[in-house]
Enzyme design. Structure first.
Site, PDB file in Angstrom:
ATOM      1  N   ARG A 189       1.010  -1.477  -5.319  1.00 35.11           N
ATOM      2  CA  ARG A 189      -0.214  -0.784  -5.732  1.00 35.11           C
ATOM      3  C   ARG A 189       0.059   0.704  -5.860  1.00 35.11           C
ATOM      4  O   ARG A 189       0.697   1.302  -4.987  1.00 35.11           O
ATOM      5  CB  ARG A 189      -1.306  -1.027  -4.685  1.00 35.11           C
TER       6      ARG A 189
ATOM      7  N   ASN B 102     -12.363  -5.348   1.331  1.00 35.42           N
ATOM      8  CA  ASN B 102     -12.725  -4.270   2.258  1.00 35.42           C
ATOM      9  C   ASN B 102     -13.625  -3.257   1.562  1.00 35.42           C
ATOM     10  O   ASN B 102     -14.664  -2.844   2.079  1.00 35.42           O
ATOM     11  CB  ASN B 102     -11.471  -3.552   2.777  1.00 35.42           C
ATOM     12  N   ASP B 103     -13.195  -2.858   0.376  1.00 34.70           N
ATOM     13  CA  ASP B 103     -13.987  -1.882  -0.363  1.00 34.70           C
ATOM     14  C   ASP B 103     -15.155  -2.530  -1.093  1.00 34.70           C
ATOM     15  O   ASP B 103     -16.217  -1.919  -1.218  1.00 34.70           O
ATOM     16  CB  ASP B 103     -13.102  -1.121  -1.358  1.00 34.70           C
TER      17      ASP B 103
ATOM     18  N   ARG C 192     -16.916   2.261   5.360  1.00 32.43           N
ATOM     19  CA  ARG C 192     -16.155   1.369   6.253  1.00 32.43           C
ATOM     20  C   ARG C 192     -15.518   2.101   7.413  1.00 32.43           C
ATOM     21  O   ARG C 192     -15.040   1.485   8.361  1.00 32.43           O
ATOM     22  CB  ARG C 192     -15.104   0.568   5.451  1.00 32.43           C
TER      23      ARG C 192
ATOM     24  N   ARG D 240       0.851  -1.199   0.000  1.00 34.18           N
ATOM     25  CA  ARG D 240       0.000   0.000   0.000  1.00 34.18           C
ATOM     26  C   ARG D 240       0.889   1.252   0.000  1.00 34.18           C
ATOM     27  O   ARG D 240       1.238   1.769   1.058  1.00 34.18           O
ATOM     28  CB  ARG D 240      -0.887   0.012   1.237  1.00 34.18           C
TER      29      ARG D 240
ATOM     30  N   GLU E 117     -12.769  -3.953  -6.654  1.00 34.16           N
ATOM     31  CA  GLU E 117     -13.306  -3.582  -5.339  1.00 34.16           C
ATOM     32  C   GLU E 117     -14.535  -2.701  -5.457  1.00 34.16           C
ATOM     33  O   GLU E 117     -15.048  -2.191  -4.474  1.00 34.16           O
ATOM     34  CB  GLU E 117     -12.226  -2.953  -4.441  1.00 34.16           C
TER      35      GLU E 117
HETATM   36  C1  PEP Z   1      -9.486  -3.558   0.048  1.00 37.31           C
HETATM   37  O1  PEP Z   1     -10.230  -2.631  -0.222  1.00 37.31           O
HETATM   38  O2  PEP Z   1      -9.876  -4.689   0.371  1.00 37.31           O
HETATM   39  C2  PEP Z   1      -8.028  -3.360  -0.016  1.00 37.31           C
HETATM   40  C3  PEP Z   1      -7.190  -4.378   0.104  1.00 37.31           C
HETATM   41  O3  PEP Z   1      -7.574  -2.092  -0.133  1.00 37.31           O
HETATM   42  P1  PEP Z   1      -7.579  -1.040   1.061  1.00 37.31           P
HETATM   43  O4  PEP Z   1      -7.948  -1.746   2.329  1.00 37.31           O
HETATM   44  O5  PEP Z   1      -6.227  -0.460   1.107  1.00 37.31           O
HETATM   45  O6  PEP Z   1      -8.623  -0.076   0.621  1.00 37.31           O
HETATM   46 MG    MG Z   2      -9.446  -0.892  -1.216  1.00 30.70          MG
END
Ligand code: PEP
Ligand code: MG
Length: 574
Positions: free
Chosen positions: A338, A460-461, A471, A302, A437
């Site tokens: 990324r 996550n997204d 979130r 990240r 995502e």
């Molecule tokens: C996600 O969204 O699952 C992801 C891995 O990216 P981040 O948590 O950095 O948004």
């Molecule tokens: Mg993400």
């Protein structure tokens, strides 16, 4: 009276023992003027102390080498040896003795203040923290000058260990910890990237740092429990609490020793399917943990952590150094970096000064990158330059439209053309992938598959955008359900589409590191997981227990369910 303090958990596990207070008064040295006729002697005193500390450090290094697991310690000792040879420190202190007739301790501490001030100006947080090493070197010198060597308490006979309570500790100080039955340590100061924290993790000694005034609140020999997993220190616990923590410790130890044995075991299911377990990192500082878990590579770096929390943007060289450091540390292993995912909860300082009506749906990730092409191009150039140092893959976050990929790929081509014209080396075959995502992407995979070399599902997204739940908003956190049938369908679609097209697909959101979902993902056909390195062995354990042939039909049935409670029950039964 029992009380507890909360700090920063830096090394997991539970320690129960007696307090050993380490004093910090060392640098409050006497100041006096040396009579001119004794100046030569004072210079000689300093030279002898330097020689003595150099000898100590060289000895520590040898001990570290012999102890194998301390390769990190060896590096820190090297750093301290370098500082000992730095003219800014010793030569300048000699100058102060000669010109101002300061005593050696006073001269050293004055010079130390200057050097520390220089370190404070450094922007890079890792380098800034290295000021602690200069302090520790001077502390060692002062100790020798004053004639009191550091000592660790003798081994206790009551079966309990010793817990060191200090203002700060040097990594070198921690080397003898194992031999002296040191159960753990807590410190007033320290951050997660401090050397001491790193060493504590490599020694597997529970540690909590950043407890502010703990040194003033405990007494020598007092009973203390530290929970290095939750970042808690319990002072003067009663017998029931001690019993409870003994039990917890025994459970944790059993679990950990079982897991550590899996480090070199290939992640293969019972029916022979190979699975790759990659690590998520935030910067070069995390590579040690990635290696400790023996991950198959980095599945998500990240990079936005290089950009946020500071007033100026990292330039191309600073970025290049960070990417190169990770690539060089992972020879032969894939490192997926990324492009910066700034915006929303990862906002840049003072950039764009616009109040967004809805940051999670606003200018974030690739949208931000494309709105700031110069900034994006700088990162792409740095990435391509670093590509010659390992197996780099570039990953673009939060794609929803084909033109976002086309524009990103065009910028990559532009960066390549620039580097070519400047005769700068780069690898021409860096795979470019994208994150799935946003539900729109998971429902129109063809256009991503046609343009990209791999996909990674950011659960996550994906959950946030599928269920319309911010979130970062606590008020709706109870609605954040990874097992919602809609979420599972999108994930499974993506894995299937990738398999049909022969395109690698991974999951890199938090779900990948949660053992509750491993069987589910394997049954969906997932073979690439990326997670925080601390979870890798636990997930490997799940993989080793899995039989994909059995799981697949069960998971197909789960994917047809449209009641959340039924899905949850069925996933638990897997
Ligand atoms: C996600 O969204 O699952 C992801 C891995 O990216 P981040 O948590 O950095 O948004
Ligand atoms: Mg993400």
């Amino acid at each position: 009276m029992t009380f507890s303090l909360h700090g920063l958990p830096v090394s997991q596990g539970i320690a129960i023992g007696h307090v050993h207070l380490v004093s910090h008064a060392l640098l409050e040295v006497n100041h006096y003027h040396v009579p001119s006729k004794h100046l030569a002697d004072e210079l000689e005193r300093l030279a002898e102390a330097v020689a003595c500390v150099r000898g100590e450090l060289v000895g520590l290094k040898a001990a570290a080498k012999a102890g194998q697991s301390h390769s990190e310690v060896g590096a820190f000792v090297d750093l301290q040896l370098m500082m000992l040879a730095d003219p800014m420190l010793i030569e300048a202190a000699r100058g102060l003795i000669e010109s101002r007739r300061c005593n050696a301790e006073w001269a050293l501490v004055q010079q130390l203040d200057l050097v520390v001030e220089q370190f404070r100006q450094i922007e890079d947080p890792y380098l800034r923290e290295r000021q602690a090493d200069v302090v520790q070197v001077v502390e060692r010198l002062v100790k020798v000058l004053l004639g009191h060597p550091g000592h660790l308490p003798p081994k206790r006979r009551d079966g309990l260990g010793t817990v060191i309570v200090a203002h700060d500790l040097s990594p070198a100080d921690t080397i003898g910890f194992r031999d002296h039955n040191i159960a753990g340590f807590v410190t007033d100061v320290g951050g997660p990237t401090s050397h001491t924290a790193i060493v504590a993790r490599s020694l597997a000694i529970p540690a909590v740092v950043g407890l502010h005034h703990i040194r003033d609140l405990v007494e020598d020999n007092e009973l203390i429990i530290i929970d290095g997993t939750r970042g808690i220190a319990i002072i003067a616990p009663d017998e029931t609490i001690v019993q409870e923590y003994r039990l917890r410790r025994a459970e944790l130890e059993l679990e950990r020793s079982k897991l550590n044995r899996l480090k070199d075991t290939p992640a293969t299911t019972l029916d022979g399917e190979d699975v790759s377990l990659f690590a998520n990192i935030e910067g070069p500082k995390d590579v040690g943990q990635v290696k400790a878990a023996n991950a198959d590579g980095v599945g998500l770096y990240r990079t936005e952590f290089l950009f946020i929390g500071r007033d100026t943007l990292p330039d191309e060289d600073e970025q290049y150094e960070a990417y190169r450091a990770v690539l060089k540390a992972m020879p032969g292993k894939t490192v997926t970096i990324r492009t910066f995912d700034v915006g929303a909860d990862k906002a840049l300082n003072g950039h764009h000064g616009r109040t967004e009506p809805n940051p999670a749906l606003g200018l974030r990730a690739v949208r931000y990158s494309l709105a700031e092409p110069k900034m994006f191009l700088t990162q792409l150039r740095a990435l391509l330059r670093a590509s010659v140092h390992g197996k780099l893959q570039i990953m673009v976050p939060m794609l929803a439209h084909a033109h976002e990929i086309d524009q990103s790929l065009a910028l990559i081509d532009k960066a390549k053309a620039e580097l070519r014209a400047e005769k700068v080396k780069f690898s021409d075959s860096v795979p470019v992938g994208g994150m799935i995502e946003i539900p729109a992407a998971a429902l129109s995979l063809g256009m991503f598959i046609r343009r990209l070399s791999f996909l990674s599902i950011g659960t996550n997204d994906l959950i946030q955008y599928t269920l319309a739940i911010d979130r970062s908003d606590e008020a709706v956190v109870h609605l954040y359900d990874p097992l919602h049938p809609a979420v599972l369908k999108l994930i499974s679609n993506t894995i299937q589409a990738g398999a049909r097209a022969g395109l690698p697909v991974s999951v890199c959101g938090e779900m990948a590191g949660d053992p509750a979902y491993t069987q589910l993902f394997l049954g969906m056909g997932l073979r690439n997981f990326s997670m925080h390195p601390a979870h890798i062995l636990e997930i490997k354990q799940q993989v080793l227990r899995a039989d994909v042939g059995e799981l697949a039909p069960k998971v197909q049935r789960i994917l047809k369910m449209d009641e959340q409670a039924r899905v949850r029950d069925a996933v638990e039964r897997l």
